[in-house]
Design a protein around this motif. Sequence first.
Motif, PDB file in Angstrom:
ATOM      1  N   VAL A  66       7.613  -5.597  -6.109  1.00 16.36           N
ATOM      2  CA  VAL A  66       7.589  -5.998  -4.702  1.00 16.36           C
ATOM      3  C   VAL A  66       8.239  -4.924  -3.833  1.00 16.36           C
ATOM      4  N   GLU A  67       9.419  -4.470  -4.234  1.00 18.85           N
ATOM      5  CA  GLU A  67      10.160  -3.511  -3.424  1.00 18.85           C
ATOM      6  C   GLU A  67       9.452  -2.158  -3.346  1.00 18.85           C
ATOM      7  N   ARG A 111       7.831  -0.391   0.013  1.00 19.30           N
ATOM      8  CA  ARG A 111       8.313   0.891   0.560  1.00 19.30           C
ATOM      9  C   ARG A 111       7.201   1.918   0.619  1.00 19.30           C
ATOM     10  N   ALA A 112       6.271   1.898  -0.346  1.00 18.27           N
ATOM     11  CA  ALA A 112       5.145   2.830  -0.292  1.00 18.27           C
ATOM     12  C   ALA A 112       4.322   2.604   0.968  1.00 18.27           C
ATOM     13  N   LEU A 117      -2.740  -2.189   0.564  1.00 19.04           N
ATOM     14  CA  LEU A 117      -1.950  -2.708  -0.550  1.00 19.04           C
ATOM     15  C   LEU A 117      -2.797  -2.675  -1.825  1.00 19.04           C
ATOM     16  N   LEU A 118      -2.382  -1.858  -2.775  1.00 22.69           N
ATOM     17  CA  LEU A 118      -3.040  -1.785  -4.077  1.00 22.69           C
ATOM     18  C   LEU A 118      -2.015  -2.133  -5.154  1.00 22.69           C
ATOM     19  N   ALA A 161       5.632  -9.601   1.222  1.00 27.74           N
ATOM     20  CA  ALA A 161       6.457  -8.458   1.628  1.00 27.74           C
ATOM     21  C   ALA A 161       5.632  -7.311   2.182  1.00 27.74           C
ATOM     22  N   CYS A 162       4.410  -7.154   1.699  1.00 23.83           N
ATOM     23  CA  CYS A 162       3.614  -5.972   2.023  1.00 23.83           C
ATOM     24  C   CYS A 162       2.637  -6.158   3.176  1.00 23.83           C
TER      25      CYS A 162
END
Length: 382
Positions: free
Chosen positions: A139-140, A144-145, A158-159, A186-187
């Motif tokens: 998740v983190e 961040r990416a 989101l991949l 989160a993303c």
Amino acid sequence: MTTTLIDRIGLLVRNVDDDGLPDELPDAAVVVEDGRIAWLGRAANAPAADERIHADGRCGIPGFVDSHTHLVFAGDRSAEFEARMAGRAYTAGGIRTTVAATRAATDERLLARATALVAEARRQGTTTVEIKSGYGLTVEDEARALRLAATLTPETTLLGAHVVPPEYADDPDAYVDLVVGPMLTACAPHARWIDVFCDRGAFTVAQAERILAAGRDAGLGLRLHAAQLAPSPAVRLGVELGAASVDHCTHLEPEDVDALAGSGTVATLLPGAEFSTRSPYPDARRLLDAGVTVALASDCNPGSSFTTSMPFCIAVAVRDMGMTPREALRAATSGGAAALQRDDIGVLRVGARADLVLLDAPSYIHLAYRPGVPLVHRVLTA
């Protein structure tokens, strides 16, 4: 507000044929104001402007739209490439090597690498780039990416469903639970799109459908990796779900082509991957003749296609995939724009973004005719 006139363009390729001007306009000029095209037409009819750029007879084309990249990563897989060139087959499993390096890298290191790759692409004429996550798989790290990617482009994807990470190897469905739950939550604020690698060694069609449906419910647009390594019903899944693009499309069944042809889904072809893995190239001619909208993209990633060069992709598409130089240029510009569901890029018309590339050549044909030669003279972008 300052206006800029780009005049003496020997040939302007516009990807537009509905405004009374030719798609390929000789002896052309363009006026730019506030990052948009304010006027274009014959150079002899150009209005006055505050500044002037002389193209000196060069060919002008829309900036390339690279709609499929993986630029947020750390590490190097050149040894894997060397081994593959010696005969080892490509599988999706090598992605885990990059995952380990990316997790260990600092934000500063990841952003520096991605920024350098975007700049490298820009020098070769790319003015719009999509960037996927997919090398964190927590998740983190996925969040961040995407935060880092969003500083470089609005086209972020989101991949998280790139491959199943080692810690979930014995329970891949539990990882899917993570992707559609905490990871998506989160993303999603940092992403425009969601994507799944649905192929041998990655995710099943059923898992892909679950992930894409969750992304759609969260307000994200849909993209899909499919049929790179083997034929797959995932291509038809992408069409059924209304995905903007199904990418790779190397191994297509007749019903896949029919489904794509009757849809608004773009088939994005990634010749750098076939080049770097010594795999069969997709048959672009078959898709084009069926009426499918085709895009070309770099698939820039450290494992299977470490190139940012859209001119290289054009040259390979013409040489090995059955495309004409004009078809390949269109796929690398307006085709990529269609894959991102954008109508303000990949074209040169009044009101579009002023993304214009001047080539050190009289024609776009030279992009394939002179492979490997740095033909981009100047990149003008909004």
